[in-house]
Design a protein around this motif. Structure first.
Motif, short mmCIF file in Angstrom:
data_model
loop_
_atom_site.label_atom_id
_atom_site.label_comp_id
_atom_site.label_asym_id
_atom_site.label_seq_id
_atom_site.Cartn_x
_atom_site.Cartn_y
_atom_site.Cartn_z
N GLN A 296 0.83 -1.20 0.00
CA GLN A 296 0.00 0.00 0.00
C GLN A 296 0.87 1.25 0.00
N ASP A 297 0.35 2.27 -0.64
CA ASP A 297 0.99 3.58 -0.56
C ASP A 297 0.85 4.10 0.88
N ALA A 298 1.97 4.54 1.45
CA ALA A 298 1.95 4.92 2.86
C ALA A 298 1.05 6.12 3.11
N LEU A 299 1.00 7.03 2.17
CA LEU A 299 0.26 8.27 2.39
C LEU A 299 -1.22 8.11 2.09
N GLY A 301 -2.82 5.04 1.42
CA GLY A 301 -3.37 3.75 1.82
C GLY A 301 -3.83 2.90 0.65
N GLY A 310 5.80 -0.34 -1.40
CA GLY A 310 4.74 0.13 -0.53
C GLY A 310 4.87 -0.53 0.83
N LEU A 311 3.89 -0.32 1.67
CA LEU A 311 3.86 -0.96 2.98
C LEU A 311 3.11 -2.28 2.85
#
Lengths: 375, 420
Positions: A296-299, A301, A310-311
């Motif tokens: 996921q994109d950290a900023l 989600g 990503g996370l």
């Protein structure tokens, strides 16, 4: 909605290789939404329910930190028989993963172990970690205890004494085994290996474990006083213990997840084919068919495309009694999505730190400085 | 072609210029500072390139940098300057021309901080006293010091040799060189930066020099019951939102939490309005760059807040109603928890102690409800070594004479000769 017994059976079938992850995941979500009260409240606030979620990718994720603040259990916590706890943090709270039973956990763990850690069979084991009786709330100790019982031919030693790693005992075991011909397995935390390698280096010794021996470092590589790069540990294991590089099998697991993830290099070597492209900067890992991995994109989600960093987010069907989807702060990228197990690259923990506000540390102010210049 | 002067030579030259006060006395220095501050009221017109540099170095958005420059420099009115300097020189500022009091010859100002303007006022203070200054910042924030120096040079050429900017080099010895070549030192930064410079000052050849450390810390917004009853909720929320949003919550005057003396429904209502206000403010003052690590921390912190309380999402931020603190660190960047307390200032003191944050340095309390209510919280501020009790909406814009860290520090940078 399926009852737990039916769900458990469906998950075990999935682990044995039959059934649909998508169907099981949605059924597990329905069960968790109905019986896990904190999770249900959370889903309701987000406006998600089994009626609205039609794809397993839409199942609401729970941040891994939540395990430190809420009892994420399907039912009353008093009905749980086991709890695994995370290590402590600056806030002092430890995450708790409550389990109704260990059957699914053990079955899924052994499946992955047989596939990726010990694809050519059981062997005597040295564990660089406490025995489960000494650390009953450690998921790692539980897994090592399982391996000791089920995949060590009855020859297992836990090099742990009086609450700490027994380095001398470990070295004695390794030295004795090095002169025998039978391959062994040595499993433990990455930093336990660092301590063993340090002790070997202090003695000016190098060992050569029997051919086919496997070592499995797991966990972070940042200790209390220093950080060691994973590649440095791998080099140390190859040089210090004399194991083949192909037989250094990194494991990645989390207290919050029932499933484990392994470097597939040994399994691939013995199977004769790689499952995915090589990692770019981190460690390549493969999950089980009953678990999906996202990034996921950290900023925002939102999911990032395969190959983008990503996370990591895990959709783990073996998490029957807690929550299926766990959002981590670990950075990684998906290398290859597959029904047989997603392959991803673990790059490391997101560089979070206690917030300092505007203050720069001395390390930061000195970083990459040029000679002082005056305008 | 001659060779470039060495660092010690430049410091010595700057110190020498301090002696040349003729024709650059107090009133001229004050006029130049006022002119400089007025230009920063319209930075897009006068310093457009500098704004980009400051935004890049600080990570803040350009509009936020403009806001920071304007509000910082708005404090530099002639009247405020006179009052400020008068306290430092213990009399009318014109004393600075009389020979019995002067600024130290050369003062070092270390900006170990990412805030674009936090070092400006202390450094201006030195210049007003007539000192030469050398400003040191990190390579990462190199632009902060160079923009400051450059903008001063553009106003007043006599500052060209008196205002020097430098960055950290690879050699640790550079700090020792700096401390050896100056007569006073002001450091804004973290604990390790302060400790490192304290050690340099203590071991300085020629003896220690005046040392003013401005350390890290945080602030709190407080909404007593009286304020809940008397203040316009939307206006109150807008004021708190400005305090939270300013500098993206990175400064020591940024509220890390909002404490409400009320009921859970009242806290929820305030949180909802605060989230709305943050969203509205994000249009005018958008959040700056958020690193992946900070975003991950926000994701985890807000994710956990959903389970211990309630989350009100805002554009560029989030408000989390957590009746009791969880003990988790605040990831900042406009992420603010709302906690409950009872029992007035003593109740808040007890709640802070119970939250495990008793040891953290507190700088300011932004207390709603009027001066009489704020007066009740002075004791708590003193107890926690906070140096400001102010109204919400003004937390980030302290007056010029603010006793930063509770100190009357500008006077430490002046040198007196008593006659008689």
């Amino acid at each position: 909605m399926l009852e737990r017994r039916s769900l458990r059976a469906a998950i075990l079938r999935l682990i044995e290789g039959s059934g649909s992850f998508a169907e099981v995941a949605l059924d597990v979500f329905a069960w968790q939404h109905a019986t896990n009260l904190p999770y249900r409240r959370y889903c309701d606030r987000l406006g998600h329910s089994p009626d609205t979620v039609v794809d397993w990718r839409e199942i609401p994720a729970v941040a891994s930190d939540v395990f430190r603040h809420a009892a994420l259990f399907c039912g009353e916590v008093s009905e749980a028989t086991h709890v695994f706890r995370t290590s402590g943090t600056t806030s002092g709270r430890r995450g708790e993963h409550w389990l109704r039973e260990l059957g699914v956990y053990h079955t899924s763990a052994l499946r992955q172990i047989d596939r990726w850690l010990l694809p050519d069979g059981p062997r005597p084991a040295l564990m660089l970690a406490p025995h489960p009786s000494e650390a009953p709330d450690s998921s790692l100790s539980s897994m090592l205890g399982l391996i000791g019982e089920e995949r060590a031919r009855g020859e297992v030693t836990f090099a742990w004494a009086q609450g700490r790693l027994d380095v001398e005992g470990a070295l004695a075991w390794l030295s004795a085994r090095a002169s025998a011909g039978e391959p062994v397995q040595v499993l433990g935390t990455s930093f336990a290996f660092v301590h063993v390698l340090d002790a070997l280096a202090e003695r000016g010794e190098r060992l050569r474990l029997p051919a086919g021996s496997v070592v499995m470092p797991t966990g972070g590589t940042k200790g209390k006083t220093r950080e060691v790069h994973p590649a440095e540990i791998e080099d140390g294991l190859v040089e210090g213990l004399g194991v083949a590089r192909s037989h250094v099998v990194v494991e990645y697991g989390m207290t919050e997840l029932g499933s484990q993830f392994y470097d597939p290099r040994l399994g691939e070597l013995l199977a004769g084919s790689p499952t995915a492209p090589p990692a770019v900067e981190g460690t390549r890992l493969i999950g089980p068919p009953w678990c999906r991995v996202g990034a996921q994109d950290a900023l925002t989600g939102r999911s990032v495309e395969p190959g983008e960093v990503g996370l990591l987010r895990f959709f783990d069907a073996s998490n029957l009694d807690s929550v299926l989807v766990v959002q981590t702060s670990d950075r990684g990228r998906i290398l290859h999505a597959s029904e047989q197990g997603d392959v991803f690259e673990l790059i490391g923990r997101s560089p979070t730190a206690p917030p300092r506000g505007c203050s720069l540390t001395i390390e930061e102010v000195m970083a990459d400085g040029n000679p002082a210049e005056l305008p | 072609m001659g060779t470039l002067p060495s660092f010690p030579e430049l410091l010595e030259a700057a110190r020498g210029l301090h002696a040349l006060t003729r024709g650059f006395g107090w009133s001229e220095r004050r006029a130049a500072v006022v002119a400089w501050a007025e230009r920063w009221q319209r930075p897009e017109e006068h310093f457009p390139d500098h704004l980009d540099t400051l935004a890049r170095a600080s990570g803040l958005s350009r509009p936020m940098v403009v806001w920071a420059a304007r509000t910082t420099c708005a404090t530099l009115t002639p009247e405020a300057i006179d009052a400020w300097v008068a306290t430092a020189v213990e009399g009318p500022p014109s004393r600075l021309d009389g020979g019995t009091v002067r600024g130290l010859p050369l003062v070092g100002h270390v900006w170990a901080s990412t805030l674009p303007t936090s070092g400006w006022l202390p450094t201006i203070g030195s210049l007003l006293l007539g000192s030469s200054v050398v400003v040191k910042s990190s390579l990462r924030t190199d632009g902060l010091a160079t923009v400051f120096a450059s903008s001063l040079h553009s106003i007043e050429r006599r500052w060209m040799g008196r205002v020097l900017a430098t960055t950290w080099g690879r050699s640790v010895g550079t700090d020792a060189d700096l401390v050896a070549g100056i007569d006073g030192l002001v450091v804004s930064g973290g604990h390790d930066a302060m400790a490192a410079f304290a050690a340099h000052v203590a071991s300085r050849p020629g003896g220690p020099i005046p040392y003013v450390p401005f350390g890290p810390g945080h602030s709190l917004a407080v909404v007593p019951a009286a304020a809940l009853a008397s203040e316009d909720p939307a206006r109150l929320a807008a004021a708190v939102a400005l305090d939270v949003a300013a500098y993206d919550q990175q400064g020591c005057l940024s509220p890390r939490a909002v404490w409400v003396e009320g009921t859970l429904p009242e806290a929820r209502a305030l949180a909802a309005r605060l989230a709305d206000a943050l969203t509205a403010l994000a249009v005018e003052l958008p959040r700056g760059e958020v690193s992946e690590g900070a975003a991950a921390a926000i994701m985890q912190r807000v994710g956990a807040a959903h389970f211990v309380g309630e989350v009100f999402d805002a554009r560029d931020g989030a408000v989390m109603v957590e009746p009791e603190p969880t003990g988790e660190p605040n990831p900042l960047y406009r992420t603010v928890p709302v906690h409950l307390y009872t029992g007035g200032p003593s109740g808040l003191a007890a709640a802070l102690a119970a939250s495990g944050q008793a040891d953290e340095r507190l700088h300011a309390l932004g207390v709603a409800g009027g001066d009489h209510v704020r007066g009740e919280y002075v004791g708590l501020a003193m107890q926690r070594r906070a140096s400001r009790v102010c109204a919400p909406g003004t937390m980030q814009t302290p007056p010029l004479g603010w006793h930063h860290d509770g100190l009357s520090w500008l006077g430490q940078l002046a040198r007196f000769v008593d006659l008689g």
